[in-house]
Design an enzyme around this catalytic site. Structure first.
Site, mmCIF file in Angstrom:
data_model
loop_
_atom_site.group_PDB
_atom_site.id
_atom_site.type_symbol
_atom_site.label_atom_id
_atom_site.label_comp_id
_atom_site.label_asym_id
_atom_site.label_seq_id
_atom_site.Cartn_x
_atom_site.Cartn_y
_atom_site.Cartn_z
ATOM 1 C CE1 TYR A 1 78.396 17.791 47.829
ATOM 2 C CE2 TYR A 1 78.841 15.517 47.712
ATOM 3 C CZ TYR A 1 79.203 16.698 48.543
ATOM 4 O OH TYR A 1 79.559 16.864 49.708
ATOM 5 C CB SER B 1 77.354 19.619 51.101
ATOM 6 O OG SER B 1 77.867 20.295 50.026
HETATM 7 C C1 GCO Z 1 82.956 20.658 45.124
HETATM 8 C C2 GCO Z 1 83.186 20.126 46.713
HETATM 9 C C3 GCO Z 1 82.075 20.503 47.614
HETATM 10 C C4 GCO Z 1 82.709 20.074 48.983
HETATM 11 C C5 GCO Z 1 81.572 20.259 50.022
HETATM 12 C C6 GCO Z 1 81.362 21.656 50.065
HETATM 13 O O1 GCO Z 1 83.218 19.977 44.237
HETATM 14 O O2 GCO Z 1 82.312 22.022 45.164
HETATM 15 O O3 GCO Z 1 83.830 18.888 46.508
HETATM 16 O O4 GCO Z 1 81.272 19.680 47.255
HETATM 17 O O5 GCO Z 1 83.141 18.837 49.111
HETATM 18 O O6 GCO Z 1 80.551 19.280 49.840
HETATM 19 O O7 GCO Z 1 80.472 21.757 51.479
#
Ligand code: GCO
Length: 261
Positions: free
Chosen positions: A158, A145
Site C-alpha cells: 500500500y 495516504s
Molecule cells: C493502516 C491504515 C492506513 C490508513 C490511511 C492512512 O493500516 O495504516 O489503513 O493505511 O487507512 O491510508 O493515510
C-alpha cells in the site's frame, strides 16, 4: 468569495464512491452543486450506496466497472461522457489495502494492491484527461495516504502504491497543466472508515497509538475531507498543480510524543 467554491454545473466522477471517504467527498461536492457520478465494482454495494445517497437527497448516476481493466474503464468513461455529459472532476479514490508483512506477502497480493491503488488511477486519469484536454479544462484529485510519506509494518504494498501515486500526481500535473487541467492529491490521515475498522477497535493498541500520534487527538471523520475535496475541485485551486494536501490532524507535522506524556 463563495462562487470560488461553487461547483454548480460541474460533473464529478468518484471512483470507489459507494462508501467511506469516497462517499463523504462525493456528498461534499454535491453540497457545492456538483452532479455526482459514482463508480463501484459490486452491484449490491452500489444499490445500497444509491439508496443512501438518495435518502439524503443526493441524485447520483451509478456505473459499475473495474478501474484496473483498461478496456472496461475506457468503455465506461466514454459511456459516462455520452450518457451524462463531460466529466469535469475526477476523484481517483478507489483503493484496497492488504496488511501483511512483506516477507510473508504473496506476490499476486502485492501486485493486486499496486494494480488497484496505482495502475487504476493511471488508467482512469489517462482516459478522462484525453477528454479534458479537448475541452482545455479539468480537475483530477488522486487520493493518497499517510503512507505516501511514511512506512508502517505490514502495509508495504500500500505504501509503495501510495508513494508512487504522489509522483504520478506530479507527472500528470506536469503533462496536463498546459491544458488547464489541475491535478493534485489529498492525503488523508487516519479516518474512521470500514477500511480502518480492524485497527480502530477500542482498546486496540493501534487505536491508542493513533490517538496519541495525532496532534488533534482523534481519528478523522470522513466529512473532514469534504472541504479539501471541494477546494481542489473548484476554481479556487486553478493555479494549484501537483500538490498533495494532507488532511491528517497534524500527524505529518510532528515526530510525536512519548506515550507517558
Ligand atoms: C493502516 C491504515 C492506513 C490508513 C490511511 C492512512 O493500516 O495504516 O489503513 O493505511 O487507512 O491510508 O493515510
Amino acid at each position: 468569495m463563495n462562487s470560488l467554491f461553487d461547483l454548480s454545473g460541474k460533473r464529478a466522477l468518484i471512483t470507489g464512491g459507494t462508501h467511506g471517504l469516497g462517499m463523504a467527498m462525493a456528498k461534499g461536492l454535491a453540497e457545492a452543486g456538483a452532479e455526482l457520478i459514482i463508480n463501484g465494482t459490486t452491484p449490491s454495494r452500489m444499490e445500497d450506496a444509491v439508496a443512501e445517497y438518495e435518502s439524503e437527497g443526493y441524485k447520483v448516476h451509478s456505473y459499475i466497472f473495474d478501474v484496473t481493466n483498461d478496456a472496461n474503464a475506457k468503455e465506461n468513461v466514454d459511456k459516462i461522457e455520452s450518457e451524462v455529459g463531460p466529466i469535469d472532476i475526477l476523484i481517483n479514490n478507489a483503493g484496497i489495502i492488504k496488511r501483511v508483512p512483506l516477507v510473508e506477502m504473496q506476490t499476486e497480493d502485492y501486485r493486486k494492491v499496486i494494480d488497484v491503488d496505482l495502475v487504476g488511477p493511471f488508467i482512469m486519469g489517462k482516459y478522462v484527461a484525453r477528454n479534458m484536454i479537448s475541452r482545455n479544462q479539468g480537475k483530477i484529485i488522486n487520493i493518497c495516504s499517510m503512507m505516501t510519506e511514511l512506512g508502517r509494518d505490514t502495509v508495504g504494498a500500500y505504501a509503495a502504491a501510495k508513494g508512487g501515486l504522489k509522483m504520478l500526481t506530479r507527472n500528470m500535473a506536469t503533462e496536463w497543466a498546459k491544458f488547464n487541467i489541475q491535478v493534485n492529491g489529498i492525503g488523508p490521515g487516519y479516518f474512521a472508515t470500514e477500511q480502518t475498522a480492524p485497527i480502530r477497535k477500542k482498546g486496540h493498541p493501534f487505536n491508542d497509538f493513533i490517538i496519541s500520534r495525532t496532534p488533534a487527538g482523534r481519528w478523522g471523520d470522513p466529512s473532514d475531507l469534504a472541504g479539501t475535496a471541494v477546494f481542489l475541485s473548484s476554481r479556487a485551486s486553478d493555479f494549484v498543480n501537483g500538490q498533495i494536501v494532507y488532511v491528517d490532524g497534524g500527524i505529518l507535522a510532528t515526530i510525536g510524543k512519548p506515550s507517558n506524556e
